[in-house]
Design a protein around this motif. Structure first.
Motif, PDB file in Angstrom:
ATOM      1  N   ARG A 455      -4.873  31.086 -27.819  1.00  0.00           N
ATOM      2  CA  ARG A 455      -5.758  31.191 -26.656  1.00  0.00           C
ATOM      3  C   ARG A 455      -5.507  32.509 -25.914  1.00  0.00           C
ATOM      4  N   PHE A 456      -4.251  32.904 -25.828  1.00  0.00           N
ATOM      5  CA  PHE A 456      -3.900  34.156 -25.170  1.00  0.00           C
ATOM      6  C   PHE A 456      -4.530  35.353 -25.885  1.00  0.00           C
ATOM      7  N   LEU A 457      -4.569  35.307 -27.219  1.00  0.00           N
ATOM      8  CA  LEU A 457      -5.075  36.426 -28.002  1.00  0.00           C
ATOM      9  C   LEU A 457      -6.592  36.397 -28.173  1.00  0.00           C
ATOM     10  N   SER A 458      -7.152  35.184 -28.283  1.00  0.00           N
ATOM     11  CA  SER A 458      -8.568  35.052 -28.634  1.00  0.00           C
ATOM     12  C   SER A 458      -9.456  34.628 -27.483  1.00  0.00           C
ATOM     13  N   GLY A 459      -8.849  34.149 -26.409  1.00  0.00           N
ATOM     14  CA  GLY A 459      -9.641  33.653 -25.292  1.00  0.00           C
ATOM     15  C   GLY A 459      -9.985  32.187 -25.390  1.00  0.00           C
ATOM     16  N   TYR A 460      -9.745  31.593 -26.535  1.00  0.00           N
ATOM     17  CA  TYR A 460      -9.962  30.160 -26.747  1.00  0.00           C
ATOM     18  C   TYR A 460      -9.119  29.751 -27.957  1.00  0.00           C
ATOM     19  N   THR A 461      -9.030  28.458 -28.241  1.00  0.00           N
ATOM     20  CA  THR A 461      -8.319  28.003 -29.432  1.00  0.00           C
ATOM     21  C   THR A 461      -8.912  26.696 -29.926  1.00  0.00           C
ATOM     22  N   ASN A 462      -8.878  26.512 -31.231  1.00  0.00           N
ATOM     23  CA  ASN A 462      -9.210  25.215 -31.802  1.00  0.00           C
ATOM     24  C   ASN A 462      -8.012  24.554 -32.452  1.00  0.00           C
ATOM     25  N   LEU A 463      -6.833  25.105 -32.150  1.00  0.00           N
ATOM     26  CA  LEU A 463      -5.598  24.519 -32.647  1.00  0.00           C
ATOM     27  C   LEU A 463      -5.201  23.336 -31.755  1.00  0.00           C
ATOM     28  N   VAL A 464      -4.667  22.307 -32.378  1.00  0.00           N
ATOM     29  CA  VAL A 464      -4.267  21.093 -31.657  1.00  0.00           C
ATOM     30  C   VAL A 464      -2.938  21.312 -30.976  1.00  0.00           C
ATOM     31  N   GLN A 465      -2.819  20.861 -29.736  1.00  0.00           N
ATOM     32  CA  GLN A 465      -1.554  20.921 -29.005  1.00  0.00           C
ATOM     33  C   GLN A 465      -0.875  19.559 -29.104  1.00  0.00           C
ATOM     34  N   SER A 466       0.273  19.517 -29.772  1.00  0.00           N
ATOM     35  CA  SER A 466       0.947  18.249 -30.005  1.00  0.00           C
ATOM     36  C   SER A 466       1.737  17.770 -28.804  1.00  0.00           C
ATOM     37  N   VAL A 467       2.263  18.723 -28.007  1.00  0.00           N
ATOM     38  CA  VAL A 467       3.123  18.357 -26.873  1.00  0.00           C
ATOM     39  C   VAL A 467       2.312  18.387 -25.591  1.00  0.00           C
TER      40      VAL A 467
END
Length: 467
Positions: A455-467
């Motif tokens: 998100r920091f690099l791309s402005g968004y993310t589709n990666l799941v946050q496990s914690v």
């Protein structure tokens, strides 16, 4: 749910093990796989609960229930029962980057949260998980996955333990260029140097590292990022840096060991044992257990691994000193649980190696400062040629933190539920952020840190946050 009455029809059956007296003769993995029909029945025992606490990973009253990775356990258990192992693999890999690691060394908090275990025996979740991934590797079901295009962003991951590997794997699949920096000669961190081969074969770790390399991750070993010039170069040349250096600072001994030989910390002992056994390095005799009376202080996995390693090195005797009384470790039925190392010590020497309610008061040395005995607080003198402290960790090392300028005490400071440090593009994950914990927690941390970096690099993310 494939087998509605499976939890009633079938009893729990753990993977078989080679006999303790036999397995101490070598460093081979001692758990044996089950036939396919038996494994299907174990998958069929899953009740497919309306609320599957096994995958919840929830915090309640200070304790965590279920898997921190939120593994889709009922789904791949059902697929095991129905014989669809390919689908079981796809569900398993959605949440866990490295089931071959957790399926071997995780203490399985998922099983402790299994509803089936309330009035009987929990489902063999960990063994089922290991079956799915190992079957996939052997049958070619695990395939190289390269991103369709690259983002042009460069990320350095410092440390190649489970947190670092998980972060690197996630970000690589997202299309970022990832370089993993490791100070040791081989990647894997704690997995390679802190867990003996009979629990986690080094070939399993190298198999995963080879796959990640084939998918685009670069590994650079023998580089210590604690050097200020290295830290400066990483922060200048990369768009983001993730510190995953663990929490290896041992607890103070509380004993005067100045000038003594034959005194080691648990992870220090396991590391030199791995270097000798797996990598054929020359190790000083003072760090080996062969022919010596060994005393291990502490309890937990590290202490057990030290006992098991000393047995395989051919120790003369082994005693494990536990500070707390025996009553603190009894099961609900009054029995004393024994893990694999205690079974092996009993098979070799005829008795459980543990002595409860015992602490070391002083050390005795002979000529040239060689340790010869320990004296307990109860006044007993125990012969000892090798003393191993497996008493846990006090936090992360200061050297890397100082080199990168990140603030820390026992762990690196971050905002709640965040992974960014006080230094702009430097992030942290794993034991370095949360303190010494489980491999499964380290993987969850690495996955979540990867999402924040993305998100920091791309402005968004589709990666799941496990914690």
């Amino acid at each position: 749910m494939g087998k509605i009455t499976g939890f009633l029809d079938y009893s729990r059956r753990d993977n078989a093990q080679r006999l303790p007296a036999e397995r101490v003769e070598n460093w081979e993995e001692f758990h044996l796989p089950q036939p396919d029909t038996e494994r299907a029945q174990q998958g069929g025992r899953c009740m497919n609960c309306g609320t599957p606490y096994c995958q919840a990973g929830m915090l309640y009253n200070g304790a965590v229930f279920g898997c921190p990775l939120h593994n889709l356990i009922p789904e791949w258990n059902d697929m095991l029962w129905s014989g669809n192992r390919g689908h079981a693999l796809s569900r398993l890999l959605k949440t866990n980057n490295f089931p071959e690691f957790t399926g071997r060394v995780c203490p399985a908090p998922c099983e402790h949260a299994c509803i089936c275990g309330l009035y009987g025996d929990a489902v063999t979740i960990r063994d089922n998980e290991l079956c799915v991934i190992e079957d996939a590797f052997s049958s070619g079901g695990v395939k190289r996955r390269r991103p369709p295009q690259w983002s042009g962003k460069k990320i350095a991951v410092v440390g190649s333990g489970p947190a670092g590997l998980a972060a690197a794997d996630q970000l690589n699949h997202r299309g970022h260029s990832v370089t993993v920096i490791e100070r040791e000669a081989y990647p894997g961190g704690l997995l390679t140097y802190g867990i003996p081969n009979m629990k986690l074969p080094k070939s399993v770790i190298m198999r995963r590292v080879s796959l990640m390399t084939d998918e685009g991750v670069s590994f650079v070993t023998g580089v210590d990022a604690a050097a200020p010039e290295t830290a400066r170069r990483l922060t200048e040349e990369y768009d983001a840096v993730i510190l995953c250096c663990g929490a290896e600072q041992p607890r103070p001994l509380g004993l005067d060991t100045a000038g003594l030989t034959g005194v080691l910390y648990g992870t220090e002992y396991l590391k030199v044992a791995v270097e000798r056994q797996a990598f054929r390095l020359e190790i000083p005799e003072s760090a080996l257990a062969n022919g010596k009376d060994v005393v291990v202080i502490g309890t937990g996995d590290t202490a057990s691994d030290c006992v098991a390693t000393a047995l395989r090195q051919g120790c003369k005797s082994v005693v494990q000193l536990v500070r707390r009384p025996k009553e603190d470790y009894l099961a609900a039925d009054g029995s004393l649980p024994a893990d694999y190392a205690h079974e092996e010590a009993a098979a070799v020497f005829g008795a459980d190696p543990r002595r409860f309610g015992t602490q070391v008061q002083s050390l005795v040395s002979g000529e040239a400062g060689a340790l010869t005995a320990v004296v307990t607080a109860q006044g007993e003198t125990l012969p000892c040629g090798l003393l191993i402290f497996a008493t846990g960790f006090s936090g992360c090392e200061e050297t890397v933190c100082r080199a990168f300028g990140v603030e820390q005490s026992d762990a690196v400071f971050t905002d709640a539920h965040r992974f960014c440090t006080n230094v702009g593009k430097v992030f942290v994950a794993g034991d370095m952020r949360r303190g010494a914990s489980l491999v499964v927690w380290a993987i969850a941390e690495g996955r979540t840190a990867a999402a924040e970096v993305d998100r920091f690099l791309s402005g968004y993310t589709n990666l799941v946050q496990s914690v």
